[in-house]
Design a protein around this motif. Structure first.
Motif, mmCIF file in Angstrom:
data_model
loop_
_atom_site.group_PDB
_atom_site.id
_atom_site.type_symbol
_atom_site.label_atom_id
_atom_site.label_comp_id
_atom_site.label_asym_id
_atom_site.label_seq_id
_atom_site.Cartn_x
_atom_site.Cartn_y
_atom_site.Cartn_z
ATOM 1 N N ARG A 107 57.933 46.104 37.794
ATOM 2 C CA ARG A 107 56.608 45.226 37.387
ATOM 3 C C ARG A 107 55.371 45.813 37.833
ATOM 4 N N ALA A 108 55.104 46.134 39.282
ATOM 5 C CA ALA A 108 53.963 46.455 39.746
ATOM 6 C C ALA A 108 53.566 47.810 39.324
ATOM 7 N N ALA A 109 54.268 48.625 38.961
ATOM 8 C CA ALA A 109 54.019 49.992 38.563
ATOM 9 C C ALA A 109 53.542 49.756 37.033
ATOM 10 N N ARG A 110 54.188 48.986 36.093
ATOM 11 C CA ARG A 110 53.667 48.548 34.766
ATOM 12 C C ARG A 110 52.276 47.866 34.780
ATOM 13 N N ARG A 111 52.146 46.932 35.611
ATOM 14 C CA ARG A 111 50.937 46.219 35.731
ATOM 15 C C ARG A 111 49.911 47.211 36.176
ATOM 16 N N GLN A 112 50.256 48.016 37.084
ATOM 17 C CA GLN A 112 48.936 49.042 37.454
ATOM 18 C C GLN A 112 48.596 50.154 36.305
ATOM 19 N N ARG A 113 49.680 50.352 35.510
ATOM 20 C CA ARG A 113 49.591 51.312 34.376
ATOM 21 C C ARG A 113 48.963 50.690 33.329
ATOM 22 N N THR A 114 49.017 49.268 33.040
ATOM 23 C CA THR A 114 48.302 48.641 31.876
ATOM 24 C C THR A 114 47.010 47.906 32.156
ATOM 25 N N ALA A 115 46.472 48.117 33.458
ATOM 26 C CA ALA A 115 45.285 47.385 33.891
ATOM 27 C C ALA A 115 44.183 47.645 33.030
ATOM 28 N N GLY A 116 44.041 48.813 32.652
ATOM 29 C CA GLY A 116 42.699 49.033 31.715
ATOM 30 C C GLY A 116 42.821 48.197 30.247
ATOM 31 N N ALA A 117 44.022 48.272 29.750
ATOM 32 C CA ALA A 117 44.319 47.299 28.456
ATOM 33 C C ALA A 117 43.975 45.814 28.624
ATOM 34 N N ARG A 118 44.646 45.589 29.809
ATOM 35 C CA ARG A 118 44.410 43.965 30.124
ATOM 36 C C ARG A 118 42.843 43.778 30.295
#
Length: 106
Positions: free
Chosen positions: A66-77
């Motif tokens: 989950r942390a890796a996915r959140r970091q990967r999608t930080a720009g979109a969020r």
């Protein structure tokens, strides 16, 4: 493969061979051989039964994913947050424009 599994395989082969030689009925001997083979497969599959991760290890792995996915999608969020804030500002502006008394009527 473990020694226990090899031993069980040898025992199965010996018992199956004896069943075919000693029993006059090939159908019964085949049934015993198949039943023994199924037990051998179950023994092989159950050999690593206790080597599974516990709950805490699984949850830690999920948290890392989950942390890796959140970091990967930080720009979109961040872009979504900016659009949401702009939408909320437009909505508040429309609400202020429609308040009673602004147009001279009550």
């Amino acid at each position: 493969m473990t020694k226990r599994l090899w031993l069980a395989g040898l025992i199965w082969a010996a018992v199956s061979g004896v069943a075919f030689l000693a029993l006059g009925n090939a159908i019964v001997a085949t049934g015993l051989a198949v039943f023994g083979f199924v037990l051998l497969v179950v023994l092989a599959m159950a050999g690593d039964w206790e080597q599974h991760p516990d709950f805490e290890e699984r949850e830690l792995a999920r948290a890392r994913r989950r942390a890796a996915r959140r970091q990967r999608t930080a720009g979109a969020r961040a872009r979504d947050r900016e659009r949401w804030e702009a939408h909320q500002a437009r909505k508040a502006e429309k609400a202020r424009a429609r308040t009673p008394g602004d147009d001279g009527r009550v």
